[in-house]
Design an enzyme around this catalytic site. Structure first.
Site, PDB file in Angstrom:
ATOM      1  N   TRP A 220       2.703  78.115  69.596  1.00 57.77           N
ATOM      2  CA  TRP A 220       2.440  76.785  70.204  1.00 57.77           C
ATOM      3  C   TRP A 220       3.595  76.143  70.952  1.00 57.77           C
ATOM      4  O   TRP A 220       4.950  75.781  69.896  1.00 57.77           O
ATOM      5  CB  TRP A 220       1.401  76.115  68.804  1.00 57.77           C
ATOM      6  CG  TRP A 220       1.108  74.427  69.684  1.00 57.77           C
ATOM      7  CD1 TRP A 220       0.003  74.710  69.911  1.00 57.77           C
ATOM      8  CD2 TRP A 220       1.209  73.308  69.455  1.00 57.77           C
ATOM      9  NE1 TRP A 220      -0.668  73.178  70.259  1.00 57.77           N
ATOM     10  CE2 TRP A 220       0.420  72.154  69.936  1.00 57.77           C
ATOM     11  CE3 TRP A 220       2.618  72.635  68.408  1.00 57.77           C
ATOM     12  CZ2 TRP A 220       0.833  70.577  68.837  1.00 57.77           C
ATOM     13  CZ3 TRP A 220       3.175  71.417  68.800  1.00 57.77           C
ATOM     14  CH2 TRP A 220       2.468  70.226  69.240  1.00 57.77           C
TER      15      TRP A 220
ATOM     16  N   HIS B 198      -2.607  69.185  69.257  1.00 49.99           N
ATOM     17  CA  HIS B 198      -3.180  70.190  70.892  1.00 49.99           C
ATOM     18  C   HIS B 198      -2.105  68.945  72.431  1.00 49.99           C
ATOM     19  O   HIS B 198      -2.228  67.692  71.475  1.00 49.99           O
ATOM     20  CB  HIS B 198      -4.610  69.984  70.868  1.00 49.99           C
ATOM     21  CG  HIS B 198      -5.311  69.878  72.047  1.00 49.99           C
ATOM     22  ND1 HIS B 198      -5.378  71.386  72.687  1.00 49.99           N
ATOM     23  CD2 HIS B 198      -6.185  69.012  72.726  1.00 49.99           C
ATOM     24  CE1 HIS B 198      -6.647  70.904  73.450  1.00 49.99           C
ATOM     25  NE2 HIS B 198      -6.387  70.483  73.907  1.00 49.99           N
ATOM     26  N   TRP B 199      -2.519  70.042  73.251  1.00 52.50           N
ATOM     27  CA  TRP B 199      -1.630  69.150  74.304  1.00 52.50           C
ATOM     28  C   TRP B 199      -3.341  69.111  75.364  1.00 52.50           C
ATOM     29  O   TRP B 199      -3.533  69.935  75.191  1.00 52.50           O
ATOM     30  CB  TRP B 199      -0.358  69.818  75.251  1.00 52.50           C
ATOM     31  CG  TRP B 199       0.815  70.081  73.947  1.00 52.50           C
ATOM     32  CD1 TRP B 199       1.211  71.023  73.787  1.00 52.50           C
ATOM     33  CD2 TRP B 199       1.731  68.819  73.834  1.00 52.50           C
ATOM     34  NE1 TRP B 199       1.936  70.627  72.397  1.00 52.50           N
ATOM     35  CE2 TRP B 199       3.074  69.443  73.281  1.00 52.50           C
ATOM     36  CE3 TRP B 199       2.282  67.791  74.024  1.00 52.50           C
ATOM     37  CZ2 TRP B 199       3.661  68.288  72.366  1.00 52.50           C
ATOM     38  CZ3 TRP B 199       2.525  67.066  74.505  1.00 52.50           C
ATOM     39  CH2 TRP B 199       3.489  67.295  73.130  1.00 52.50           C
TER      40      TRP B 199
ATOM     41  N   ASP C 284      -8.800  69.202  79.894  1.00 50.67           N
ATOM     42  CA  ASP C 284      -7.797  69.497  78.512  1.00 50.67           C
ATOM     43  C   ASP C 284      -8.198  70.628  78.150  1.00 50.67           C
ATOM     44  O   ASP C 284     -10.217  70.892  78.578  1.00 50.67           O
ATOM     45  CB  ASP C 284      -8.856  68.191  77.553  1.00 50.67           C
ATOM     46  CG  ASP C 284      -8.411  68.795  76.028  1.00 50.67           C
ATOM     47  OD1 ASP C 284      -8.201  70.087  75.380  1.00 50.67           O
ATOM     48  OD2 ASP C 284      -8.801  67.197  75.684  1.00 50.67           O
TER      49      ASP C 284
ATOM     50  N   CYS D 259      -2.817  75.682  74.526  1.00 51.24           N
ATOM     51  CA  CYS D 259      -2.631  74.485  74.878  1.00 51.24           C
ATOM     52  C   CYS D 259      -1.592  74.623  75.654  1.00 51.24           C
ATOM     53  O   CYS D 259      -1.740  73.270  77.014  1.00 51.24           O
ATOM     54  CB  CYS D 259      -3.487  73.658  74.382  1.00 51.24           C
ATOM     55  SG  CYS D 259      -2.373  72.960  72.322  1.00 51.24           S
TER      56      CYS D 259
END
Length: 218
Positions: free
Chosen positions: A31, A107-108, A124, A168
């Site tokens: 991530w 989450h991004w 998203d 993400c």
């Protein structure tokens, strides 16, 4: 985690400082963090879309987090210098971390304001996971846009979706390139969207590693 003494600086680029531990996140199933996203936003601003710098504002993850959490005069101190009322396009990297004191989140996503449509678009890669923090950011930014009416908030239809739990942040950077290409260079939205998938995330990681290495040698 390596100590700060061992964790050497890999790249200093405009306002971004990447350490070896940051760059290592681009390798494998990791991530990516706010440092990588902030760096690539700087690269988009100063290199890929340098001809459009007067039109676009890239708001880095740390500033976006501040926007989301705080109110009052502190917000003006951060946003007034950005001159958002003169920008055609404003991009924000949104994280779902709700703490004002600790880093984190899971989450991004990308939030993009398009002036000609007076619309905030939420990009998203995990359905609507970041819907609430994106709406919070849009609400906070709106007073600084100098628009005659309340902007529309819209989730991007057919937004490409990740199929793993770690890409993400890479999707955010691909979405940012796509948005700039479509709204600043009049590229085909359909064609650009087709180029965003998990295979492209792997390719992006390799490309970004090569870019960091190249810039570090300059």
């Amino acid at each position: 985690m390596a100590s700060s003494m061992q964790d050497k600086v890999a790249l200093s680029y405009y306002d971004s400082l990447l350490r070896e531990s940051d760059v290592a996140l681009l390798i494998g199933a990791n991530w990516i963090n706010d440092k990588i996203i902030g760096f690539y936003f700087e690269y988009l601003e100063h290199e890929l879309f340098s001809d459009n710098r007067d039109q676009v504002c890239f708001i880095t993850p740390d500033v976006t987090q501040f926007i989301k959490i705080y109110n009052g005069p502190e917000l003006s101190m951060f946003l007034d210098p950005l001159g958002l009322s003169d920008k055609d396009l404003v991009l924000l990297a949104v994280n779902n971390n709700a703490s004002s004191e600790h880093s984190g989140g899971s989450h991004w996503s990308l939030l993009v304001y398009v002036r000609k449509e007076n619309t905030f678009y939420s990009w998203d890669s995990c359905h609507s996971l970041n819907l609430l923090p994106s709406q919070q950011c849009a609400q906070k930014v709106t007073p600084f846009l100098s628009v005659p009416s309340q902007p529309v908030f819209s989730e991007v239809p057919s937004c490409p979706q990740q199929t793993n739990g770690y890409d993400c942040g890479v999707f955010v950077l691909l979405f940012a390139e796509c948005s700039c290409s479509v709204h600043l260079r009049d590229s085909s939205a359909d064609k650009t969207l087709q180029s965003i998938n998990n295979d492209n995330c792997v390719q992006f990681r390799v490309r970004c590693l090569e870019l960091i290495k190249k810039l570090s040698l300059n």
